[in-house]
Write an enzyme that holds these catalytic residues in place. Sequence first.
Site, PDB file in Angstrom:
ATOM      1  N   ARG A  85      -3.564  -1.020  -6.820  1.00 58.51           N
ATOM      2  CA  ARG A  85      -2.565  -2.103  -6.727  1.00 58.51           C
ATOM      3  C   ARG A  85      -2.975  -3.210  -7.697  1.00 58.51           C
ATOM      4  O   ARG A  85      -4.113  -3.223  -8.182  1.00 58.51           O
ATOM      5  CB  ARG A  85      -2.513  -2.654  -5.303  1.00 58.51           C
ATOM      6  CG  ARG A  85      -3.831  -3.215  -4.899  1.00 58.51           C
ATOM      7  CD  ARG A  85      -3.881  -3.742  -3.493  1.00 58.51           C
ATOM      8  NE  ARG A  85      -5.268  -4.054  -3.161  1.00 58.51           N
ATOM      9  CZ  ARG A  85      -5.698  -4.411  -1.980  1.00 58.51           C
ATOM     10  NH1 ARG A  85      -4.866  -4.489  -0.985  1.00 58.51           N
ATOM     11  NH2 ARG A  85      -6.969  -4.687  -1.763  1.00 58.51           N
ATOM     12  N   TYR A 145      11.027 -36.206 -13.975  1.00 61.79           N
ATOM     13  CA  TYR A 145       9.582 -35.960 -14.040  1.00 61.79           C
ATOM     14  C   TYR A 145       8.957 -35.860 -12.654  1.00 61.79           C
ATOM     15  O   TYR A 145       9.563 -36.279 -11.659  1.00 61.79           O
ATOM     16  CB  TYR A 145       8.876 -37.062 -14.848  1.00 61.79           C
ATOM     17  CG  TYR A 145       8.869 -38.416 -14.168  1.00 61.79           C
ATOM     18  CD1 TYR A 145       7.870 -38.769 -13.269  1.00 61.79           C
ATOM     19  CD2 TYR A 145       9.872 -39.342 -14.425  1.00 61.79           C
ATOM     20  CE1 TYR A 145       7.869 -40.000 -12.638  1.00 61.79           C
ATOM     21  CE2 TYR A 145       9.885 -40.582 -13.799  1.00 61.79           C
ATOM     22  CZ  TYR A 145       8.877 -40.902 -12.902  1.00 61.79           C
ATOM     23  OH  TYR A 145       8.873 -42.123 -12.267  1.00 61.79           O
ATOM     24  N   MET A 179      -5.499  -7.282   8.755  1.00 62.25           N
ATOM     25  CA  MET A 179      -4.936  -6.441   9.823  1.00 62.25           C
ATOM     26  C   MET A 179      -5.859  -5.235  10.047  1.00 62.25           C
ATOM     27  O   MET A 179      -6.902  -5.125   9.442  1.00 62.25           O
ATOM     28  CB  MET A 179      -3.522  -6.024   9.449  1.00 62.25           C
ATOM     29  CG  MET A 179      -2.563  -7.187   9.492  1.00 62.25           C
ATOM     30  SD  MET A 179      -0.923  -6.710   9.032  1.00 62.25           S
ATOM     31  CE  MET A 179      -1.044  -6.398   7.308  1.00 62.25           C
ATOM     32  N   GLY A 209      -7.999  -7.250   4.569  1.00 68.15           N
ATOM     33  CA  GLY A 209      -8.853  -7.305   5.763  1.00 68.15           C
ATOM     34  C   GLY A 209      -8.254  -8.036   6.949  1.00 68.15           C
ATOM     35  O   GLY A 209      -8.901  -8.187   7.973  1.00 68.15           O
ATOM     36  N   ARG A 262      -1.232 -47.601  -8.747  1.00 68.25           N
ATOM     37  CA  ARG A 262      -1.246 -48.381  -7.499  1.00 68.25           C
ATOM     38  C   ARG A 262      -2.102 -49.615  -7.754  1.00 68.25           C
ATOM     39  O   ARG A 262      -3.329 -49.541  -7.666  1.00 68.25           O
ATOM     40  CB  ARG A 262      -1.826 -47.541  -6.361  1.00 68.25           C
ATOM     41  CG  ARG A 262      -0.950 -46.363  -5.922  1.00 68.25           C
ATOM     42  CD  ARG A 262      -1.690 -45.528  -4.891  1.00 68.25           C
ATOM     43  NE  ARG A 262      -0.828 -44.632  -4.160  1.00 68.25           N
ATOM     44  CZ  ARG A 262      -0.790 -43.299  -4.341  1.00 68.25           C
ATOM     45  NH1 ARG A 262      -1.538 -42.743  -5.262  1.00 68.25           N
ATOM     46  NH2 ARG A 262       0.002 -42.550  -3.597  1.00 68.25           N
ATOM     47  N   SER A 268      11.670 -43.734  -8.328  1.00 67.15           N
ATOM     48  CA  SER A 268      10.559 -42.793  -8.175  1.00 67.15           C
ATOM     49  C   SER A 268      10.411 -42.534  -6.672  1.00 67.15           C
ATOM     50  O   SER A 268      10.192 -43.472  -5.903  1.00 67.15           O
ATOM     51  CB  SER A 268       9.282 -43.387  -8.751  1.00 67.15           C
ATOM     52  OG  SER A 268       8.225 -42.491  -8.553  1.00 67.15           O
ATOM     53  N   GLY A 292       8.818 -41.913  -3.459  1.00 65.59           N
ATOM     54  CA  GLY A 292       7.507 -41.964  -2.812  1.00 65.59           C
ATOM     55  C   GLY A 292       7.601 -41.064  -1.604  1.00 65.59           C
ATOM     56  O   GLY A 292       7.884 -41.518  -0.489  1.00 65.59           O
ATOM     57  N   THR A 293       7.402 -39.787  -1.828  1.00 64.81           N
ATOM     58  CA  THR A 293       7.683 -38.824  -0.753  1.00 64.81           C
ATOM     59  C   THR A 293       6.619 -38.835   0.344  1.00 64.81           C
ATOM     60  O   THR A 293       6.818 -38.222   1.390  1.00 64.81           O
ATOM     61  CB  THR A 293       7.857 -37.410  -1.324  1.00 64.81           C
ATOM     62  OG1 THR A 293       6.833 -37.190  -2.284  1.00 64.81           O
ATOM     63  CG2 THR A 293       9.220 -37.239  -1.961  1.00 64.81           C
ATOM     64  N   ASN A 294       5.507 -39.549   0.115  1.00 64.52           N
ATOM     65  CA  ASN A 294       4.557 -39.694   1.229  1.00 64.52           C
ATOM     66  C   ASN A 294       5.199 -40.558   2.302  1.00 64.52           C
ATOM     67  O   ASN A 294       5.297 -40.170   3.465  1.00 64.52           O
ATOM     68  CB  ASN A 294       3.249 -40.363   0.765  1.00 64.52           C
ATOM     69  CG  ASN A 294       2.603 -39.614  -0.376  1.00 64.52           C
ATOM     70  OD1 ASN A 294       2.794 -38.412  -0.518  1.00 64.52           O
ATOM     71  ND2 ASN A 294       1.849 -40.314  -1.212  1.00 64.52           N
ATOM     72  N   CYS A 313       6.574 -39.416  -7.097  1.00 66.07           N
ATOM     73  CA  CYS A 313       5.154 -39.738  -7.268  1.00 66.07           C
ATOM     74  C   CYS A 313       4.360 -39.571  -5.979  1.00 66.07           C
ATOM     75  O   CYS A 313       3.194 -39.915  -5.924  1.00 66.07           O
ATOM     76  CB  CYS A 313       4.974 -41.128  -7.848  1.00 66.07           C
ATOM     77  SG  CYS A 313       5.612 -42.413  -6.782  1.00 66.07           S
ATOM     78  N   HIS A 331     -15.570  -9.015   1.669  1.00 64.42           N
ATOM     79  CA  HIS A 331     -14.534  -9.915   2.202  1.00 64.42           C
ATOM     80  C   HIS A 331     -14.697 -11.328   1.637  1.00 64.42           C
ATOM     81  O   HIS A 331     -13.741 -11.935   1.147  1.00 64.42           O
ATOM     82  CB  HIS A 331     -14.647  -9.920   3.732  1.00 64.42           C
ATOM     83  CG  HIS A 331     -13.701 -10.868   4.379  1.00 64.42           C
ATOM     84  ND1 HIS A 331     -14.080 -12.139   4.756  1.00 64.42           N
ATOM     85  CD2 HIS A 331     -12.397 -10.751   4.666  1.00 64.42           C
ATOM     86  CE1 HIS A 331     -13.031 -12.753   5.278  1.00 64.42           C
ATOM     87  NE2 HIS A 331     -12.003 -11.925   5.239  1.00 64.42           N
ATOM     88  N   LYS A 334       0.832  -1.200   0.000  1.00 63.72           N
ATOM     89  CA  LYS A 334       0.000   0.000   0.000  1.00 63.72           C
ATOM     90  C   LYS A 334       0.878   1.267   0.000  1.00 63.72           C
ATOM     91  O   LYS A 334       0.660   2.188  -0.791  1.00 63.72           O
ATOM     92  CB  LYS A 334      -0.920  -0.007   1.224  1.00 63.72           C
ATOM     93  CG  LYS A 334      -1.897   1.138   1.227  1.00 63.72           C
ATOM     94  CD  LYS A 334      -2.894   1.020   2.350  1.00 63.72           C
ATOM     95  CE  LYS A 334      -3.751  -0.205   2.151  1.00 63.72           C
ATOM     96  NZ  LYS A 334      -5.097  -0.103   2.651  1.00 63.72           N
ATOM     97  N   ARG A 355      -3.457   2.984   8.545  1.00 62.75           N
ATOM     98  CA  ARG A 355      -3.738   1.673   7.944  1.00 62.75           C
ATOM     99  C   ARG A 355      -2.496   0.806   7.877  1.00 62.75           C
ATOM    100  O   ARG A 355      -1.398   1.301   7.684  1.00 62.75           O
ATOM    101  CB  ARG A 355      -4.211   1.834   6.494  1.00 62.75           C
ATOM    102  CG  ARG A 355      -5.509   2.565   6.319  1.00 62.75           C
ATOM    103  CD  ARG A 355      -5.701   2.826   4.828  1.00 62.75           C
ATOM    104  NE  ARG A 355      -6.616   3.907   4.585  1.00 62.75           N
ATOM    105  CZ  ARG A 355      -7.891   3.739   4.258  1.00 62.75           C
ATOM    106  NH1 ARG A 355      -8.381   2.545   4.108  1.00 62.75           N
ATOM    107  NH2 ARG A 355      -8.672   4.789   4.062  1.00 62.75           N
TER     108      ARG A 355
END
Length: 912
Positions: free
Chosen positions: A357, A880, A124, A122, A583, A793, A795-797, A860, A476, A45, A113
């Site tokens: 803005r 990938y 702050m 909205g 899977r 590959s 498996g990041t889970n 994946c 809002h 702002k 402000r």
Amino acid sequence: MTQGAVEQQLADQASSTKTSTKYVYFFGGGSADGNGKMKEVLGGKGAGLAEMTNAGLPVPPGFTIQTEACREYMRGAVDAGVDTEMLSALHRLEKLQGQKLGAGENPLLVSVRSGAKFSMPGMMDTILNLGLNDKAVEALAKRSNNPRFAYDSYRRLIQMFGDVVLDVPKKKFEHIFDAIKHREGVKFDYELKPEALQEIIVEYKKLVKKETKKDFPQDPLDQLVQARDAVFRSWQNDRAKTYRRINHIDDWLGTAVNVQAMVFGNLGENSGTGVGFTRNPATGERVFFGEYLMNAQGEDVVSGVRTPLPISELERVMPTVYDHLRAITWKMEKHYRDMQDFEFTIQDGKLYMLQTRNGKRTGLAAVRVAIDMVREGLISQEEAVFRVEPNQLYDFLVPRLDEKGANVEVLATGLPASPGAAVGQIVFSAEDAVKHHTNGSYPVIILVRGETTPEDIAGMEVAAGILTSRGGMTSHAAVVTRGMGKCCVAGAGDCVVDEAKKELRVKGKIYKQGDWISLDGTTGRVIEGKLKTIPAQPDDADLVKFMSWVDPLRRLKVRANADIPRDAKQARLFGAEGIGLCRTEHMFFAEDRIEHMRTMILAENEKDRRDALKKLLPMQRADFVGLFKSMESLPVTIRLLDPPLHEFLPQRDDLLVQIARLEETKPRSPKLKELRTLLARVEDLHETNPMLGLRGCRLGIAFPEITEMHARAIFEAAVNVKNHGGEPHVEVMVPLIGSIDEMRNQASIIRRVADQVFKEKGVTVDYMVGTMIELPRAALTADQIAEEAEFFSFGTNDLTQTTYGISRDDINKFLPAYLKAGIFKQDPFATLDQSGVGTLVKMATAKGRNTRPTLKVGICGEHGGDPESVKFCHKIGLNYVSCSPFRLLTARLAAAQAALEEKQGGLVHTNK
Ligand code: PEP
Ligand code: MG
């Protein structure tokens, strides 16, 4: 403190300190100390006000206290230079205006402000009309010849100041206001007579005294210092913190404080205030778009308390002002080379610009505006690629209502505030939304409110759609949902929302919490009951064009996680360049298979197990044929069975109940014996930590015939498709490998079966054998594993689960506490933990490629569709990412942005 005492105190403090940081930046009188590039220092702002002033726009003058002051405030010690510079800027402002803050016949009043580097609409606090006190209000009444306006401004100040600075509950002010309004028998605020407003002021001041044990401050400078500090504090309020967490904004940026001479939109019928956009923020259409209210202050428009008029009305009522506004806003759009969101005030027929803005917009609008601006010569094609946030592309994939053959009863029509459709169960408060979401009692939630406020942010986050009975397109609810890409119908005036009774009354009907409704955010309709939805088609011409700019830029390939031909087809529509994860187990949950699967699991010896597997083989083969066909010559990665076997069996407790019932009713039934055997096996298979137990490659090692069956189904299907002219590219993936020996064991089975099938059929098919990297040990020994594995590959889970030692299924038990405490900035299962898990990914990739330079590496886990994580994958050189079909557009754009950022020398773009 008495008037003047604060000034003296500040001056004393200041004289004892020297500072090298410039804390306060003035704007006004045709020039500004700062400029538009200084968002970091002045906040969005403040930078905008400086830029507008420099551009010669009619901006009320003022000054910006920079963000460093807020950071110092958070650290507990603000430099005295802040006060000195603020004081001298105030004197400069007073001189320029020929007024004195809150004093004299023509008192200067200011707004205070917040304004951070990234817009946080909205979240702050703001204080208007600051400087008014018992004396100044009389001067203002006299000078404006409008006592009603003067008293109204003062009562607004006491209310805002009381709420924001002094922590007096807003409701207590509203209670006083409503009681007097009721007694006076008026409907609208502006109908209140000056005497009634004076009475409200007296009551408000009494309330302040009662709640704070102090009088409402009469010294304008005291007001200013307190208001400034309250704005600093508001950076740390809960809703601002939540907003930052959702939008990944750094907690340490801090907010600037803008102090600006007030102009009044509520001086009478020749004054007004409004907000707008240079283009339609919902669709991107190049039409001047906005709303305004005459005889009102800015908060009346954005808070949604009064429903504003469309800007086109202003053209009729005040054509000169309208033309001036259009000219200014177009000029600013050209200047910033982006769609502008602006606020203006008309005081006695004269136009003032309060803010302009870059405007927030839906994904649909973002793409359209980007394309149009390239066409108009405003921006380059590469710039256009950064004008859309990857997650915004969801908007093209948001569901629409399926109305064909449905009984569509439109209950009300509100404003189409944010597109898409949502069909869900209604709740009337943010707390209820969070509660029903957390305990899973309502699968899809629609939050229904009179109007939303920033306090509702947590509820809005978990809701699928928002309905409000009041407020406009810039309320809002509208602004926030658009940013979130959620469906919203705002200002549906026919809906009576009784939040206390938890009822929605419309068209003579009453809807209670938990009832289903359907929302169409694209047309603004509120529809009775539970309509079906249809997925959006990503064939929008603008989107197709945009993606044609995006795709050639990226180096990362993008694949889909898809298990069945239907999903594979969907994925191809969304641009999948292969399947990165099928899977297999998902195929076994189908009704016609689960029985065979259970027989296989219950088998007491290898022969029985092989017999059961034989029954499953043709089914799997047919599934794989479907997958290979739908993906044509694109690679398809099929993962061997992964989950613990008990997942395919009935729950122990259910079995116990069934057995107990039969024992009572039919104790001789043969079914009873069957159930008891099943129960024994379920108990046999029970594991304390199934996620760390008999799953992944351990299944195929314990029961090699399972891997044999999978491999046979895969290769027979591939041969079949090849025999029919297809060109399948098969990648067989072994899950949860922790050592090279496990990998060797499974790879040898797979290769042996492949040889057998090719020999039997007289046809060979190209294939690769690779592994998932889901365990830290696999990452640490990736150089060894790559001797056998032709691809990795991640498996990041599971890799996140095993690296952190956090159960992926139970993280919700403590995630909120971790986010609140700032221990997690985001859910590590949603956005990759780059410094921990990411380091393992990077290291394993390097080690693997060291052994096998041609190693293909992808990801994946769920992170494959998260923009930040995708960018990380690009940076560390993966081949990938693979994600769910609906995240493909997002992944494609994130990958392209990452490549462009790299080309531009590591410059990170952001639209926040
Ligand atoms: C993973 O662990 O990241 C993965 C993709 O496998 P799943 O989610 O099936 O365990
Ligand atoms: Mg896994």
